[in-house]
Design a protein around this motif. Structure first.
Motif, PDB file in Angstrom:
ATOM      1  N   PHE A  84      40.416  37.649  42.452  1.00 44.87           N
ATOM      2  CA  PHE A  84      41.319  38.723  41.564  1.00 44.87           C
ATOM      3  C   PHE A  84      40.616  40.208  41.663  1.00 44.87           C
ATOM      4  O   PHE A  84      41.368  40.992  41.533  1.00 44.87           O
ATOM      5  N   VAL A 141      46.814  47.029  41.088  1.00 42.62           N
ATOM      6  CA  VAL A 141      47.043  46.325  39.780  1.00 42.62           C
ATOM      7  C   VAL A 141      48.186  45.571  39.512  1.00 42.62           C
ATOM      8  O   VAL A 141      48.103  44.543  38.909  1.00 42.62           O
ATOM      9  N   VAL A 142      49.308  46.106  40.085  1.00 44.86           N
ATOM     10  CA  VAL A 142      50.475  45.432  39.792  1.00 44.86           C
ATOM     11  C   VAL A 142      50.652  43.956  40.516  1.00 44.86           C
ATOM     12  O   VAL A 142      51.096  43.021  40.137  1.00 44.86           O
ATOM     13  N   TYR A 143      50.153  43.819  41.794  1.00 47.44           N
ATOM     14  CA  TYR A 143      49.864  42.579  42.400  1.00 47.44           C
ATOM     15  C   TYR A 143      48.855  41.623  41.652  1.00 47.44           C
ATOM     16  O   TYR A 143      49.265  40.505  41.874  1.00 47.44           O
ATOM     17  N   ARG A 144      47.831  42.259  41.210  1.00 44.35           N
ATOM     18  CA  ARG A 144      46.876  41.489  40.504  1.00 44.35           C
ATOM     19  C   ARG A 144      47.332  41.033  39.418  1.00 44.35           C
ATOM     20  O   ARG A 144      47.077  39.712  39.111  1.00 44.35           O
ATOM     21  N   THR A 145      47.985  41.669  38.826  1.00 50.85           N
ATOM     22  CA  THR A 145      48.665  41.217  37.562  1.00 50.85           C
ATOM     23  C   THR A 145      49.645  40.200  37.548  1.00 50.85           C
ATOM     24  O   THR A 145      49.859  39.127  37.143  1.00 50.85           O
ATOM     25  N   ALA A 146      50.724  40.437  38.682  1.00 52.87           N
ATOM     26  CA  ALA A 146      51.534  39.243  39.046  1.00 52.87           C
ATOM     27  C   ALA A 146      50.900  37.915  39.381  1.00 52.87           C
ATOM     28  O   ALA A 146      51.081  36.903  39.091  1.00 52.87           O
ATOM     29  N   GLN A 205      47.546  36.876  38.448  1.00 57.56           N
ATOM     30  CA  GLN A 205      46.970  36.370  37.501  1.00 57.56           C
ATOM     31  C   GLN A 205      47.878  35.664  36.400  1.00 57.56           C
ATOM     32  O   GLN A 205      47.899  34.531  36.028  1.00 57.56           O
ATOM     33  N   THR A 206      49.199  36.142  36.355  1.00 57.83           N
ATOM     34  CA  THR A 206      50.104  35.850  35.317  1.00 57.83           C
ATOM     35  C   THR A 206      50.792  34.345  36.042  1.00 57.83           C
ATOM     36  O   THR A 206      50.722  33.431  35.187  1.00 57.83           O
ATOM     37  N   TYR A 215      48.080  31.711  35.328  1.00 56.10           N
ATOM     38  CA  TYR A 215      48.055  31.376  33.940  1.00 56.10           C
ATOM     39  C   TYR A 215      48.800  30.727  33.375  1.00 56.10           C
ATOM     40  O   TYR A 215      48.690  29.676  32.550  1.00 56.10           O
ATOM     41  N   ILE A 270      39.693  33.885  33.469  1.00 50.90           N
ATOM     42  CA  ILE A 270      39.753  35.008  32.521  1.00 50.90           C
ATOM     43  C   ILE A 270      38.425  35.405  32.085  1.00 50.90           C
ATOM     44  O   ILE A 270      37.898  36.667  32.208  1.00 50.90           O
TER      45      ILE A 270
END
Length: 233
Positions: free
Chosen positions: A117, A123-128, A130-131, A134, A203
């Motif tokens: 990660f 940032v958009v691809y990493r957030t998606a 990670q979501t 999770y 996390i």
């Protein structure tokens, strides 16, 4: 001497008690914040210890815990060395092996995932990503178990998607059904545990990695002191 000595001790004790009481009154906000933790340990850690007495008694509901006959280590001997001890030791071995496999295979995955990660620049691809990782941790265990059953074998007992892929790759035979073979239980358990908990467990490691300041300057090159150069000449 004895009378005056006792009087002095009582006065000293009263003085200390007043000092402690004054400290509590002065910092009463801190003690109020401490109350939830004290209540938690009292209700869920201290009071349940009374239930341990049941293991040493021939418990009867009508007589209660304190009124039941004391049995000593009778039930422990039956558990470890009695007629049903084989089932206990088999369950103990399975639990021990699952924890060992968890340390070997499940523990490193959140760290590796956090490293991956941290290397994603978008940032958009990493957030998606990670979501999505999770999400299994917040889904009900009933739904997760149903999904695992569906991808290994459907409700009619036929072969599921994952089983078909493993059979096509030649990793298992065509007669093998993952959810009906005891030999594959540990593997299914560990893989599903990684799928559920790896994303959420990453996390802390991801936060630690992102907290490391990047190296923005090169360290200065080392040069020999002038005294060394003069001595060499």
């Amino acid at each position: 001497m004895g009378f005056f000595g006792k009087t002095h001790s009582l006065q000293e004790l009263e003085r200390r008690q007043k000092g402690v009481l004054a400290t509590i009154i002065k910092d009463w906000q801190l003690y109020v914040l401490l109350l939830p933790m004290v209540a938690f340990f009292f209700l869920w850690r201290y009071l349940p210890m009374g239930g341990i007495l049941v293991a040493f008694k021939r418990y009867k509901v009508t007589e209660g815990v304190m009124g039941s006959e004391f049995a000593g280590f009778y039930y422990f001997r039956e558990l470890f060395f009695g007629a049903g001890s084989g089932e206990f030791w088999r369950a103990f071995r399975n639990t021990f092996m699952l924890n060992i496999y968890g340390l070997l295979f499940a523990f490193p995955v959140p760290i590796i995932l956090a490293l991956l990660f941290s290397e994603i620049r978008s940032v958009v691809y990493r957030t998606a990503a990670q979501t999505l990782s999770y999400m299994p941790n917040f889904i009900s265990e009933v739904i997760i178990t149903t999904l695992i059953i569906l991808i290994t074998s459907n409700s009619h007992g036929s072969v599921g998607l994952v089983t078909r892929v493993l059979q096509a790759l030649g990793l298992i035979s065509e007669q093998t059904k993952l959810m009906f073979e005891p030999a594959y239980f540990r593997s299914v358990y560990i893989v599903s545990d990684i799928w559920i908990k790896a994303g959420y467990g990453s996390i802390v490691y991801f936060a630690a990695i992102m907290g490391i300041p990047p190296a923005t300057t090169r360290p200065p090159e080392w040069t020999a002191p002038q005294s060394w150069t003069r001595s060499a000449m």
